[in-house]
Design a protein around this motif. Structure first.
Motif: not given
Length: 261
Positions: A130, A148, A151-152
């Motif tokens: 990220n 997207e 995101a994690s």
């Protein structure tokens, strides 16, 4: 579609193409400034045309590249052999590892994927990151990594210990190495500061494959006065690009056939 006689600019220098009078085949003698460079012919291959140089015995997808091959300086065979020796030394290094970094863009970029692959093709590191920064639309269109998807994903600082274990003390191969190294430096400065970043990078031995590969291909640009850089040709996935990088290094290390030149 090609005339018997036509001119074409290659790297801002005019080249003349003359079809011999005794043939109607797609073959032309090539002249530059009144000097004969060699002969090329067009070979249809499916929906494309390959340009074969009778002088160098090579085929090229682009006519301009066939001309650049004809413009090689006399020193090229010696320079190519030096590159082959360089590649063989790299491949003999047990610490060798290939690195690729996919990024948020081309300017002031941060990492979105980092991969490292050992010579045998074993993936020793592969992490999506990220970036805590915007991903340029053009970059996302190339590597397909979207916000997207990240995101994690972990931040760079979270994957840094494992990356340190993989790279430190190793010879690190990269394609356009200054770019990938600068991305890592930017990340390190953001997470650890400039002093620690410099110390971290100094614990790797950095090698760039792009310039040696340009010499090995030998497509001479009279505009730049140097061999043209070539695309890596990978899929813009970091792991696949690492493997493409190792394949190019092995290609350069292979000796040329004795009669090739």
């Amino acid at each position: 579609m090609w005339e018997d006689l036509f001119d074409r600019e290659v790297d801002e220098r005019s080249v003349q193409f003359v079809r011999p009078a005794d043939t109607d085949r797609p073959t032309w003698a090539v002249y530059e400034g009144g000097n004969y460079l060699g002969t090329v012919n067009a070979q249809p291959t499916g929906d494309t045309v390959m340009w074969r140089s009778q002088t160098t015995r090579e085929s090229h997808r682009q006519l301009d590249d066939a001309i650049r091959a004809l413009r090689r300086p006399p020193s090229w065979p010696r320079e190519r052999e030096q590159v082959s020796q360089w590649a063989r030394r790299r491949l003999d290094d047990d610490s060798l590892i290939a690195l690729d970094v996919e990024t948020t863009g081309l300017q002031n970029a941060f990492a979105v994927q980092i991969a490292a692959v050992a010579r045998g093709g074993t993936v020793v590191f592969n992490e999506y990151v990220n970036p805590d920064a915007d991903i340029e639309p053009g970059a996302a269109a190339v590597h397909g990594i979207t916000p997207e998807r990240l995101a994690s994903a972990p931040a760079f600082g979270e994957v840094l210990p494992a990356l340190t274990d993989v790279l430190h003390g190793r010879t690190v191969l990269a394609y356009n190495m200054p770019f990938d190294r600068d991305v890592l430096e930017r990340e390190l400065v953001r997470h650890q500061g400039p002093v620690a970043a410099g110390q971290w990078l100094a614990r790797c031995r950095w090698e760039d494959v792009m310039e040696p590969y340009a010499v090995w291909k030998g497509l001479w640009s009279v505009k730049r006065g140097a061999y043209r850089n070539q695309r890596l040709g990978g899929s813009h996935d970091a792991v696949a690009d690492c493997r493409a990088l190792l394949a190019k290094t092995e290609q350069m290390a292979a000796p040329a056939p004795p009669s090739h030149w």
